[in-house]
Write a protein that holds these residues in place. Structure first.
Motif, PDB file in Angstrom:
ATOM      1  N   SER A 298       0.826  -1.187   0.000  1.00 25.93           N
ATOM      2  CA  SER A 298       0.000   0.000   0.000  1.00 25.93           C
ATOM      3  C   SER A 298       0.857   1.232   0.000  1.00 25.93           C
ATOM      4  O   SER A 298       1.933   1.260   0.558  1.00 25.93           O
ATOM      5  CB  SER A 298      -0.907   0.016   1.225  1.00 25.93           C
ATOM      6  N   SER A 299       0.348   2.302  -0.626  1.00 24.45           N
ATOM      7  CA  SER A 299       1.024   3.570  -0.564  1.00 24.45           C
ATOM      8  C   SER A 299       0.765   4.191   0.786  1.00 24.45           C
ATOM      9  O   SER A 299      -0.065   3.730   1.539  1.00 24.45           O
ATOM     10  CB  SER A 299       0.545   4.466  -1.689  1.00 24.45           C
TER      11      SER A 299
ATOM     12  N   TRP B  59       8.200   4.186  -2.122  1.00 23.10           N
ATOM     13  CA  TRP B  59       8.322   5.539  -2.670  1.00 23.10           C
ATOM     14  C   TRP B  59       7.110   5.833  -3.528  1.00 23.10           C
ATOM     15  O   TRP B  59       6.817   5.109  -4.486  1.00 23.10           O
ATOM     16  CB  TRP B  59       9.594   5.618  -3.513  1.00 23.10           C
ATOM     17  N   GLU B  60       6.387   6.901  -3.179  1.00 18.28           N
ATOM     18  CA  GLU B  60       5.243   7.324  -3.965  1.00 18.28           C
ATOM     19  C   GLU B  60       5.705   8.366  -4.976  1.00 18.28           C
ATOM     20  O   GLU B  60       6.268   9.410  -4.610  1.00 18.28           O
ATOM     21  CB  GLU B  60       4.167   7.921  -3.064  1.00 18.28           C
ATOM     22  N   THR B  61       5.477   8.108  -6.259  1.00 20.98           N
ATOM     23  CA  THR B  61       5.944   9.015  -7.299  1.00 20.98           C
ATOM     24  C   THR B  61       5.094   8.852  -8.558  1.00 20.98           C
ATOM     25  O   THR B  61       4.764   7.726  -8.959  1.00 20.98           O
ATOM     26  CB  THR B  61       7.429   8.748  -7.646  1.00 20.98           C
ATOM     27  N   GLY B  62       4.716   9.970  -9.163  1.00 23.66           N
ATOM     28  CA  GLY B  62       4.013   9.939 -10.437  1.00 23.66           C
ATOM     29  C   GLY B  62       2.680   9.231 -10.415  1.00 23.66           C
ATOM     30  O   GLY B  62       2.246   8.715 -11.449  1.00 23.66           O
ATOM     31  N   GLY B  63       2.023   9.187  -9.256  1.00 24.56           N
ATOM     32  CA  GLY B  63       0.745   8.498  -9.159  1.00 24.56           C
ATOM     33  C   GLY B  63       0.865   7.003  -8.941  1.00 24.56           C
ATOM     34  O   GLY B  63      -0.152   6.291  -8.962  1.00 24.56           O
ATOM     35  N   TYR B  64       2.083   6.505  -8.711  1.00 26.23           N
ATOM     36  CA  TYR B  64       2.334   5.087  -8.464  1.00 26.23           C
ATOM     37  C   TYR B  64       3.128   4.939  -7.157  1.00 26.23           C
ATOM     38  O   TYR B  64       3.634   5.922  -6.609  1.00 26.23           O
ATOM     39  CB  TYR B  64       3.126   4.463  -9.612  1.00 26.23           C
ATOM     40  N   TYR B  65       3.249   3.700  -6.687  1.00 25.95           N
ATOM     41  CA  TYR B  65       4.001   3.415  -5.466  1.00 25.95           C
ATOM     42  C   TYR B  65       4.971   2.274  -5.733  1.00 25.95           C
ATOM     43  O   TYR B  65       4.560   1.172  -6.118  1.00 25.95           O
ATOM     44  CB  TYR B  65       3.041   3.032  -4.342  1.00 25.95           C
ATOM     45  N   VAL B  66       6.259   2.551  -5.567  1.00 23.70           N
ATOM     46  CA  VAL B  66       7.304   1.533  -5.725  1.00 23.70           C
ATOM     47  C   VAL B  66       7.603   0.966  -4.336  1.00 23.70           C
ATOM     48  O   VAL B  66       7.935   1.713  -3.418  1.00 23.70           O
ATOM     49  CB  VAL B  66       8.579   2.147  -6.352  1.00 23.70           C
ATOM     50  N   HIS B  67       7.520  -0.346  -4.195  1.00 22.89           N
ATOM     51  CA  HIS B  67       7.488  -0.976  -2.870  1.00 22.89           C
ATOM     52  C   HIS B  67       8.470  -2.146  -2.796  1.00 22.89           C
ATOM     53  O   HIS B  67       8.393  -3.078  -3.591  1.00 22.89           O
ATOM     54  CB  HIS B  67       6.069  -1.489  -2.616  1.00 22.89           C
TER      55      HIS B  67
ATOM     56  N   VAL C 255       5.782  -2.294  -8.368  1.00 17.98           N
ATOM     57  CA  VAL C 255       5.203  -0.967  -8.513  1.00 17.98           C
ATOM     58  C   VAL C 255       3.707  -1.167  -8.693  1.00 17.98           C
ATOM     59  O   VAL C 255       3.275  -2.075  -9.407  1.00 17.98           O
ATOM     60  CB  VAL C 255       5.815  -0.202  -9.705  1.00 17.98           C
ATOM     61  N   HIS C 256       2.911  -0.346  -8.002  1.00 15.80           N
ATOM     62  CA  HIS C 256       1.466  -0.524  -8.139  1.00 15.80           C
ATOM     63  C   HIS C 256       0.734   0.806  -8.115  1.00 15.80           C
ATOM     64  O   HIS C 256       1.271   1.829  -7.679  1.00 15.80           O
ATOM     65  CB  HIS C 256       0.910  -1.455  -7.054  1.00 15.80           C
ATOM     66  N   LYS C 257      -0.489   0.743  -8.595  1.00 19.23           N
ATOM     67  CA  LYS C 257      -1.371   1.903  -8.609  1.00 19.23           C
ATOM     68  C   LYS C 257      -2.590   1.586  -7.764  1.00 19.23           C
ATOM     69  O   LYS C 257      -3.269   0.586  -7.997  1.00 19.23           O
ATOM     70  CB  LYS C 257      -1.793   2.245 -10.036  1.00 19.23           C
ATOM     71  N   ASP C 258      -2.855   2.426  -6.749  1.00 21.46           N
ATOM     72  CA  ASP C 258      -4.077   2.299  -5.971  1.00 21.46           C
ATOM     73  C   ASP C 258      -5.197   2.986  -6.735  1.00 21.46           C
ATOM     74  O   ASP C 258      -5.063   4.143  -7.152  1.00 21.46           O
ATOM     75  CB  ASP C 258      -3.894   2.936  -4.589  1.00 21.46           C
ATOM     76  N   ILE C 259      -6.318   2.301  -6.887  1.00 19.73           N
ATOM     77  CA  ILE C 259      -7.358   2.789  -7.782  1.00 19.73           C
ATOM     78  C   ILE C 259      -8.465   3.550  -7.044  1.00 19.73           C
ATOM     79  O   ILE C 259      -8.709   4.716  -7.294  1.00 19.73           O
ATOM     80  CB  ILE C 259      -7.991   1.634  -8.594  1.00 19.73           C
TER      81      ILE C 259
ATOM     82  N   PRO D 179     -16.985  -6.408  -9.846  1.00 18.20           N
ATOM     83  CA  PRO D 179     -16.222  -6.066  -8.645  1.00 18.20           C
ATOM     84  C   PRO D 179     -15.657  -4.645  -8.735  1.00 18.20           C
ATOM     85  O   PRO D 179     -15.597  -4.057  -9.811  1.00 18.20           O
ATOM     86  CB  PRO D 179     -15.080  -7.082  -8.671  1.00 18.20           C
ATOM     87  N   THR D 180     -15.238  -4.107  -7.596  1.00 19.09           N
ATOM     88  CA  THR D 180     -14.433  -2.896  -7.636  1.00 19.09           C
ATOM     89  C   THR D 180     -13.006  -3.294  -7.987  1.00 19.09           C
ATOM     90  O   THR D 180     -12.565  -4.404  -7.688  1.00 19.09           O
ATOM     91  CB  THR D 180     -14.444  -2.160  -6.293  1.00 19.09           C
ATOM     92  N   VAL D 181     -12.294  -2.380  -8.632  1.00 21.33           N
ATOM     93  CA  VAL D 181     -10.887  -2.601  -8.978  1.00 21.33           C
ATOM     94  C   VAL D 181     -10.066  -1.701  -8.058  1.00 21.33           C
ATOM     95  O   VAL D 181     -10.135  -0.484  -8.149  1.00 21.33           O
ATOM     96  CB  VAL D 181     -10.605  -2.258 -10.454  1.00 21.33           C
ATOM     97  N   ASN D 182      -9.277  -2.297  -7.149  1.00 18.41           N
ATOM     98  CA  ASN D 182      -8.672  -1.517  -6.073  1.00 18.41           C
ATOM     99  C   ASN D 182      -7.166  -1.322  -6.180  1.00 18.41           C
ATOM    100  O   ASN D 182      -6.649  -0.326  -5.681  1.00 18.41           O
ATOM    101  CB  ASN D 182      -9.011  -2.160  -4.730  1.00 18.41           C
ATOM    102  N   GLN D 183      -6.472  -2.228  -6.821  1.00 18.22           N
ATOM    103  CA  GLN D 183      -5.022  -2.069  -6.945  1.00 18.22           C
ATOM    104  C   GLN D 183      -4.520  -2.901  -8.116  1.00 18.22           C
ATOM    105  O   GLN D 183      -4.966  -4.037  -8.326  1.00 18.22           O
ATOM    106  CB  GLN D 183      -4.322  -2.504  -5.654  1.00 18.22           C
ATOM    107  N   ILE D 184      -3.589  -2.317  -8.885  1.00 13.44           N
ATOM    108  CA  ILE D 184      -2.957  -3.027 -10.000  1.00 13.44           C
ATOM    109  C   ILE D 184      -1.453  -2.854  -9.849  1.00 13.44           C
ATOM    110  O   ILE D 184      -0.946  -1.735  -9.831  1.00 13.44           O
ATOM    111  CB  ILE D 184      -3.406  -2.470 -11.363  1.00 13.44           C
ATOM    112  N   GLY D 185      -0.731  -3.964  -9.706  1.00  7.77           N
ATOM    113  CA  GLY D 185       0.708  -3.914  -9.506  1.00  7.77           C
ATOM    114  C   GLY D 185       1.447  -4.876 -10.413  1.00  7.77           C
ATOM    115  O   GLY D 185       0.854  -5.781 -11.015  1.00  7.77           O
TER     116      GLY D 185
END
Length: 262
Positions: A7-8, A63-71, A111-115, A231-237
């Motif tokens: 998670s971010s 690291w949160e950057t550019g609308g994404y989170y590198v984890h 790297v993922h995007k929280d939706i 379904p809801t779409v909540n995260q894509i990594g």
């Protein structure tokens, strides 16, 4: 299976603690070694991260950057060896990992995007959900390079579904059983599922780069009864599940990642 959810810093879905993204109960199943080597791979773009803006060796560093989170996401910290992630951007980073010669999943640097939150836009409200990727595993040990997509929440929880798309695989086997096949974009995927809300599309051809139509894959799985409707779409990594690096240091390099939803 997959790894527990990442998670971010300000998650928008209900997120499990230190993570892949899958919580230990969804992702800590001991994988069984595969019996064959990967097929001839599809090539990846040449790119390098020479001056990292972010470096972490912390198990939950990110690291949160550019609308994404590198984890870094060393979710199975008790079994994991050292791992360091260095990033120039969300779509240009690498990780050096040293994991023992055992078969359990140890880490899922990604790297993922929280939706959205659970009351956000449902699946049927999107006309397109696509993603581009480029990532290359080290070619040693046991691992899979994969998308991890969370529906109806992230991590443990009633009704939560985890959808994985494996683009590279070395001696790793998904959770559950192989049910059928799915073909799209010139690639054939073996489809695996279990009774805990897990679906994995495993490419028979190694793909070091390319694009995936996630909406089409999810819609197909809904039609097969593998995923609840709308379904809801909540995260894509996208990242690598390290089981083993054979005891030595190995590197995973990511050189492209984007998510488009409309």
């Amino acid at each position: 299976m997959a790894a527990p959810p990442a998670s971010s810093p300000t998650p928008v879905a209900s997120v499990a603690p230190p993570t892949s993204v899958a919580a230990p109960s969804t992702a800590s199943a001991t994988p069984r070694p595969a019996v064959s080597s990967p097929p001839t791979p599809v090539s990846t773009p040449v790119r390098s991260c020479r001056s990292p803006e972010f470096t972490t060796s912390e198990p939950d560093g990110g690291w949160e950057t550019g609308g994404y989170y590198v984890h870094n996401n060393m979710w199975n910290e008790d079994e994991a060896g050292p791992e360091t992630l260095r990033a120039c951007s969300h779509d240009n980073w690498y990780v050096d990992s040293t994991q023992p010669s055992t078969t359990s999943v140890k880490t899922y640097p990604n790297v993922h995007k929280d939706i959205n939150s659970l009351d956000g836009k449902p699946f049927d409200g999107y006309s397109a959900i696509t993603s581009t990727f480029a990532g290359r595993g080290p070619g040693v040990g046991i691992y899979d390079v994969a998308y991890d997509v969370w529906l109806n929440g992230v991590g443990d929880g009633d009704g939560v579904t985890e959808v994985m798309v494996w683009t590279e695989n070395l001696k790793q086997v998904p959770s559950g059983d192989k049910l059928t096949t799915y073909t799209a974009g010139g690639f054939t995927y073996d489809v695996w599922t279990n009774d805990e809300g897990y679906v994995a599309f495993v490419s028979r051809t190694t793909q070091y780069s390319g694009s995936v139509d996630l909406k089409a894959m999810i819609a197909w799985a809904i039609g097969k009864g593998l995923i609840p409707p709308n379904p809801t779409v909540n995260q894509i990594g996208y990242g690598i599940e390290f089981c083993s690096t054979g005891g030595g240091q190995a590197r995973f390099t990511l050189t492209d990642f984007s998510v488009t939803m409309n």
